[in-house]
Design a protein around this motif. Structure first.
Motif, PDB file in Angstrom:
ATOM      1  N   ILE A 296       0.854  -1.192   0.000  1.00 43.07           N
ATOM      2  CA  ILE A 296       0.000   0.000   0.000  1.00 43.07           C
ATOM      3  C   ILE A 296       0.888   1.240   0.000  1.00 43.07           C
ATOM      4  CG2 ILE A 296      -1.864   1.237   1.171  1.00 43.07           C
ATOM      5  CD1 ILE A 296      -2.561  -1.426   2.564  1.00 43.07           C
ATOM      6  N   GLU A 297       0.668   2.123  -0.950  1.00 42.96           N
ATOM      7  CA  GLU A 297       1.475   3.333  -1.050  1.00 42.96           C
ATOM      8  C   GLU A 297       1.160   4.278   0.099  1.00 42.96           C
ATOM      9  OE1 GLU A 297       0.863   5.071  -4.858  1.00 42.96           O
ATOM     10  OE2 GLU A 297       1.832   3.412  -5.943  1.00 42.96           O
ATOM     11  N   GLU A 298       2.131   5.105   0.439  1.00 44.28           N
ATOM     12  CA  GLU A 298       1.989   6.021   1.562  1.00 44.28           C
ATOM     13  C   GLU A 298       0.769   6.929   1.408  1.00 44.28           C
ATOM     14  OE1 GLU A 298       5.357   8.208   3.921  1.00 44.28           O
ATOM     15  OE2 GLU A 298       4.708   9.548   2.309  1.00 44.28           O
ATOM     16  N   ARG A 299       0.545   7.429   0.211  1.00 38.03           N
ATOM     17  CA  ARG A 299      -0.598   8.312  -0.025  1.00 38.03           C
ATOM     18  C   ARG A 299      -1.912   7.593   0.277  1.00 38.03           C
ATOM     19  NH1 ARG A 299      -2.129  11.212  -5.840  1.00 38.03           N
ATOM     20  NH2 ARG A 299      -4.084  12.176  -5.116  1.00 38.03           N
ATOM     21  N   GLU A 300      -1.996   6.309  -0.113  1.00 41.02           N
ATOM     22  CA  GLU A 300      -3.200   5.534   0.155  1.00 41.02           C
ATOM     23  C   GLU A 300      -3.352   5.251   1.644  1.00 41.02           C
ATOM     24  OE1 GLU A 300      -6.754   3.487  -0.914  1.00 41.02           O
ATOM     25  OE2 GLU A 300      -5.496   4.951  -1.963  1.00 41.02           O
ATOM     26  N   MET A 301      -2.249   4.983   2.321  1.00 39.34           N
ATOM     27  CA  MET A 301      -2.298   4.780   3.768  1.00 39.34           C
ATOM     28  C   MET A 301      -2.871   6.014   4.459  1.00 39.34           C
ATOM     29  SD  MET A 301      -1.108   1.723   4.659  1.00 39.34           S
ATOM     30  CE  MET A 301      -0.728   1.991   6.397  1.00 39.34           C
ATOM     31  N   LEU A 302      -2.420   7.186   4.056  1.00 40.43           N
ATOM     32  CA  LEU A 302      -2.793   8.434   4.719  1.00 40.43           C
ATOM     33  C   LEU A 302      -4.242   8.841   4.464  1.00 40.43           C
ATOM     34  CD1 LEU A 302       0.524  10.359   4.049  1.00 40.43           C
ATOM     35  CD2 LEU A 302      -0.427   9.889   6.318  1.00 40.43           C
ATOM     36  N   ARG A 303      -4.846   8.328   3.400  1.00 42.08           N
ATOM     37  CA  ARG A 303      -6.244   8.674   3.135  1.00 42.08           C
ATOM     38  C   ARG A 303      -7.195   7.515   3.441  1.00 42.08           C
ATOM     39  NH1 ARG A 303      -8.526   7.585  -1.934  1.00 42.08           N
ATOM     40  NH2 ARG A 303      -9.682   9.546  -1.785  1.00 42.08           N
ATOM     41  N   THR A 304      -6.652   6.450   4.062  1.00 39.64           N
ATOM     42  CA  THR A 304      -7.470   5.310   4.457  1.00 39.64           C
ATOM     43  C   THR A 304      -7.446   5.104   5.966  1.00 39.64           C
ATOM     44  OG1 THR A 304      -7.009   4.210   2.355  1.00 39.64           O
ATOM     45  CG2 THR A 304      -7.878   2.843   4.140  1.00 39.64           C
ATOM     46  N   PHE A 305      -6.259   5.193   6.561  1.00 36.73           N
ATOM     47  CA  PHE A 305      -6.075   4.895   7.977  1.00 36.73           C
ATOM     48  C   PHE A 305      -5.665   6.147   8.753  1.00 36.73           C
ATOM     49  CE2 PHE A 305      -4.764   0.930   5.733  1.00 36.73           C
ATOM     50  CZ  PHE A 305      -5.831   0.130   6.140  1.00 36.73           C
ATOM     51  N   ASN A 306      -5.756   6.054  10.087  1.00 32.01           N
ATOM     52  CA  ASN A 306      -5.294   7.184  10.908  1.00 32.01           C
ATOM     53  C   ASN A 306      -3.772   7.247  10.997  1.00 32.01           C
ATOM     54  OD1 ASN A 306      -4.312   5.784  13.476  1.00 32.01           O
ATOM     55  ND2 ASN A 306      -6.430   5.077  13.490  1.00 32.01           N
ATOM     56  N   CYS A 307      -3.095   6.159  10.668  1.00 31.48           N
ATOM     57  CA  CYS A 307      -1.623   6.107  10.623  1.00 31.48           C
ATOM     58  C   CYS A 307      -0.974   6.564  11.929  1.00 31.48           C
ATOM     59  CB  CYS A 307      -1.081   6.928   9.444  1.00 31.48           C
ATOM     60  SG  CYS A 307      -1.445   6.193   7.839  1.00 31.48           S
ATOM     61  N   GLY A 308      -1.652   6.298  13.032  1.00 33.70           N
ATOM     62  CA  GLY A 308      -1.044   6.577  14.333  1.00 33.70           C
ATOM     63  C   GLY A 308      -1.536   7.821  15.024  1.00 33.70           C
ATOM     64  N   LEU A 309      -2.325   8.651  14.346  1.00 32.10           N
ATOM     65  CA  LEU A 309      -2.904   9.842  14.973  1.00 32.10           C
ATOM     66  C   LEU A 309      -4.427   9.735  14.893  1.00 32.10           C
ATOM     67  CD1 LEU A 309      -0.665  12.756  13.587  1.00 32.10           C
ATOM     68  CD2 LEU A 309      -0.347  11.386  15.670  1.00 32.10           C
ATOM     69  N   GLY A 310      -5.063   9.528  16.028  1.00 33.50           N
ATOM     70  CA  GLY A 310      -6.508   9.384  16.041  1.00 33.50           C
ATOM     71  C   GLY A 310      -7.248  10.680  16.277  1.00 33.50           C
ATOM     72  N   PHE A 311      -6.508  11.727  16.636  1.00 32.30           N
ATOM     73  CA  PHE A 311      -7.123  12.983  17.041  1.00 32.30           C
ATOM     74  C   PHE A 311      -6.093  14.082  16.787  1.00 32.30           C
ATOM     75  CE2 PHE A 311      -9.099  15.793  20.362  1.00 32.30           C
ATOM     76  CZ  PHE A 311     -10.443  15.596  20.056  1.00 32.30           C
ATOM     77  N   MET A 312      -6.565  15.265  16.358  1.00 34.29           N
ATOM     78  CA  MET A 312      -5.642  16.355  16.073  1.00 34.29           C
ATOM     79  C   MET A 312      -6.246  17.667  16.546  1.00 34.29           C
ATOM     80  SD  MET A 312      -4.249  15.170  12.290  1.00 34.29           S
ATOM     81  CE  MET A 312      -2.661  16.015  12.395  1.00 34.29           C
ATOM     82  N   ALA A 313      -5.373  18.606  16.880  1.00 33.23           N
ATOM     83  CA  ALA A 313      -5.817  19.910  17.376  1.00 33.23           C
ATOM     84  C   ALA A 313      -5.058  21.019  16.663  1.00 33.23           C
ATOM     85  CB  ALA A 313      -5.586  20.010  18.879  1.00 33.23           C
ATOM     86  N   VAL A 314      -5.768  22.099  16.362  1.00 36.65           N
ATOM     87  CA  VAL A 314      -5.161  23.318  15.828  1.00 36.65           C
ATOM     88  C   VAL A 314      -5.160  24.335  16.960  1.00 36.65           C
ATOM     89  CG1 VAL A 314      -5.314  25.142  14.100  1.00 36.65           C
ATOM     90  CG2 VAL A 314      -6.036  22.806  13.524  1.00 36.65           C
ATOM     91  N   VAL A 315      -3.971  24.810  17.311  1.00 35.23           N
ATOM     92  CA  VAL A 315      -3.807  25.580  18.542  1.00 35.23           C
ATOM     93  C   VAL A 315      -2.958  26.823  18.282  1.00 35.23           C
ATOM     94  CG1 VAL A 315      -2.991  25.443  20.939  1.00 35.23           C
ATOM     95  CG2 VAL A 315      -3.847  23.390  19.809  1.00 35.23           C
ATOM     96  N   ALA A 316      -3.285  27.904  18.971  1.00 33.03           N
ATOM     97  CA  ALA A 316      -2.432  29.091  18.923  1.00 33.03           C
ATOM     98  C   ALA A 316      -1.030  28.716  19.366  1.00 33.03           C
ATOM     99  CB  ALA A 316      -3.005  30.179  19.833  1.00 33.03           C
ATOM    100  N   ALA A 317      -0.025  29.213  18.661  1.00 35.59           N
ATOM    101  CA  ALA A 317       1.355  28.791  18.903  1.00 35.59           C
ATOM    102  C   ALA A 317       1.767  28.952  20.362  1.00 35.59           C
ATOM    103  CB  ALA A 317       2.300  29.580  17.994  1.00 35.59           C
ATOM    104  N   GLU A 318       1.339  30.055  21.002  1.00 36.78           N
ATOM    105  CA  GLU A 318       1.775  30.308  22.381  1.00 36.78           C
ATOM    106  C   GLU A 318       1.129  29.361  23.394  1.00 36.78           C
ATOM    107  OE1 GLU A 318      -1.689  33.133  21.540  1.00 36.78           O
ATOM    108  OE2 GLU A 318       0.069  32.337  20.473  1.00 36.78           O
ATOM    109  N   LYS A 319       0.107  28.627  22.977  1.00 39.20           N
ATOM    110  CA  LYS A 319      -0.568  27.699  23.883  1.00 39.20           C
ATOM    111  C   LYS A 319      -0.236  26.235  23.599  1.00 39.20           C
ATOM    112  CE  LYS A 319      -3.376  30.230  26.530  1.00 39.20           C
ATOM    113  NZ  LYS A 319      -3.478  30.096  27.989  1.00 39.20           N
ATOM    114  N   ALA A 320       0.555  25.987  22.569  1.00 38.56           N
ATOM    115  CA  ALA A 320       0.799  24.613  22.124  1.00 38.56           C
ATOM    116  C   ALA A 320       1.389  23.738  23.218  1.00 38.56           C
ATOM    117  CB  ALA A 320       1.694  24.611  20.892  1.00 38.56           C
TER     118      ALA A 320
END
Length: 357
Positions: A296-320
């Motif tokens: 399975i190519e990397e691109r296909e992995m990244l659009r099929t599976f979570n690849c190790g990250l089940g959750f993500m957050a976008v945060v202000a840099a000073e609060k990261a």
């Protein structure tokens, strides 16, 4: 006189539906449901509908958020292996994780369990797992439906669906896309494995490998392959709410079907892209095995599976840093995995580096 001893004497049980078994199941799961009590719900079962007192839950200007989902073809592995202990958590996680990314606190949950012939012990194990995950997520299991449908499901087969409602104060709804800017930090939170998406491909890979689910997992010889693939989806509720209390969180994403590629942009505005450093974390070994075993190519992995990250957050840099600490103090592994950059249209993910598969 008729020679047919069943004429005018058929019962619902004769047709394959055992009402007594259904009542036994309700009695069996009642203590587990009661243990999910929270302000606003007493978790009593047996009524025509579940009640929830939103005022008692302490909200001032709430907006309700609803989510419904299932477990997908991961159920087939559960049926084939008999490993059903974690499937209830999968069901709850697929619903409540989708609530917290809106900034919402899960309030209550209802489940739907359908099968051809009701096995009380089997069903109770699954529903008790649902109740345990509800308790861990701070939401009440206030009702559900158990459907016995002979002729519709093959022997041993069953299906699951869930429905959850949460609430968020009106001024706290996520994502806050108007507040996002280039330079905001993207934080990734570890998954426990494949979670509950991509299992049609997983099952194809296992079939092509020739390995039985009872064999040692090639990527973890301490567990059977089936056991490793049935690792339940993580519940990101307590950690997600802890991160929100830090301030500075502008968006959250639950990485499900479609992977990072399709899910992270749902939390972003047009004109900003997510630049992700694929070398910033190491995916669980199952993903490397899947990729190598089936080419399975990397691109296909990244659009099929979570690849190790089940959750993500976008945060202000000073609060990261504070947000990462909050995730970790709540029992998660979290890393800075990227940042927002100026884009040229609809939000997308731009990958840098390569996955450590």
């Amino acid at each position: 006189m008729s020679d047919n001893p069943l004429k005018n004497g058929l019962t619902y049980k004769d047709a394959g539906v055992d009402i007594d078994a259904g009542e036994d199941l309700v009695a069996r799961i009642a203590p587990a449901a009661k243990a999910t009590r929270r302000p606003g719900a007493d978790a009593a079962l047996g009524g025509f509908g579940g009640l929830f007192d939103l005022k008692a839950a302490g909200f001032k200007d709430p907006v309700l958020v609803a989510s419904t989902d299932g477990v997908g073809t991961k159920l087939k592995i559960a049926i084939d292996t008999g490993l059903i202990g974690g499937i209830g958590q999968d069901l709850v996680a697929m619903c409540v994780n989708d609530l917290v990314v809106q900034g919402a606190e899960p309030l209550f949950f209802l489940d739907y369990f359908a099968t051809g012939k009701l096995d009380v012990d089997h069903a109770a194990t699954i529903i008790e797992g649902i109740a345990g995950a509800c308790r861990d997520s701070g939401c009440a299991l206030i009702g559900g439906e158990t459907a016995e449908m002979p002729g519709l499901y093959a022997k041993g087969d069953f299906d699951l669906a869930g429905f959850s409602v949460g609430a968020v104060e009106r001024d706290a709804i996520l994502p806050k896309t108007d507040a996002m800017t280039a330079g905001d930090v993207i934080i990734g939170v570890a998954s426990s494995g494949v979670h509950s998406n991509g299992y049609s491909l997983v099952r194809r890979v296992v079939t092509d490998s020739g390995l039985p689910y009872s064999a040692p997992a090639p990527f973890d010889e301490t567990r059977m392959l089936g056991e490793a693939l049935m690792a339940p989806t993580r519940l990101y509720i307590r950690s997600g709410l802890a991160a929100l209390r830090c301030g500075g969180v502008k968006g959250l994403a639950h990485i499900t079907g479609g992977g990072i590629t399709e899910n992270l942009p749902r939390a972003l505005p047009d004109g900003l892209d997510a630049a992700i450093d694929l070398s910033a974390w190491t995916p669980p070994p199952v993903f490397g095995w899947l990729a190598r075993q089936a080419g399975i190519e990397e691109r296909e992995m990244l659009r099929t599976f979570n690849c190790g990250l089940g959750f993500m957050a976008v945060v202000a840099a000073e609060k990261a840093g504070q947000v990462i600490d909050a995730f970790q103090e709540a029992g998660e592994k979290a890393w800075r995995v990227g940042e927002l950059v100026a884009g040229d249209g609809e939000a997308k993910v731009v990958y840098r580096g390569s996955l450590k598969l």
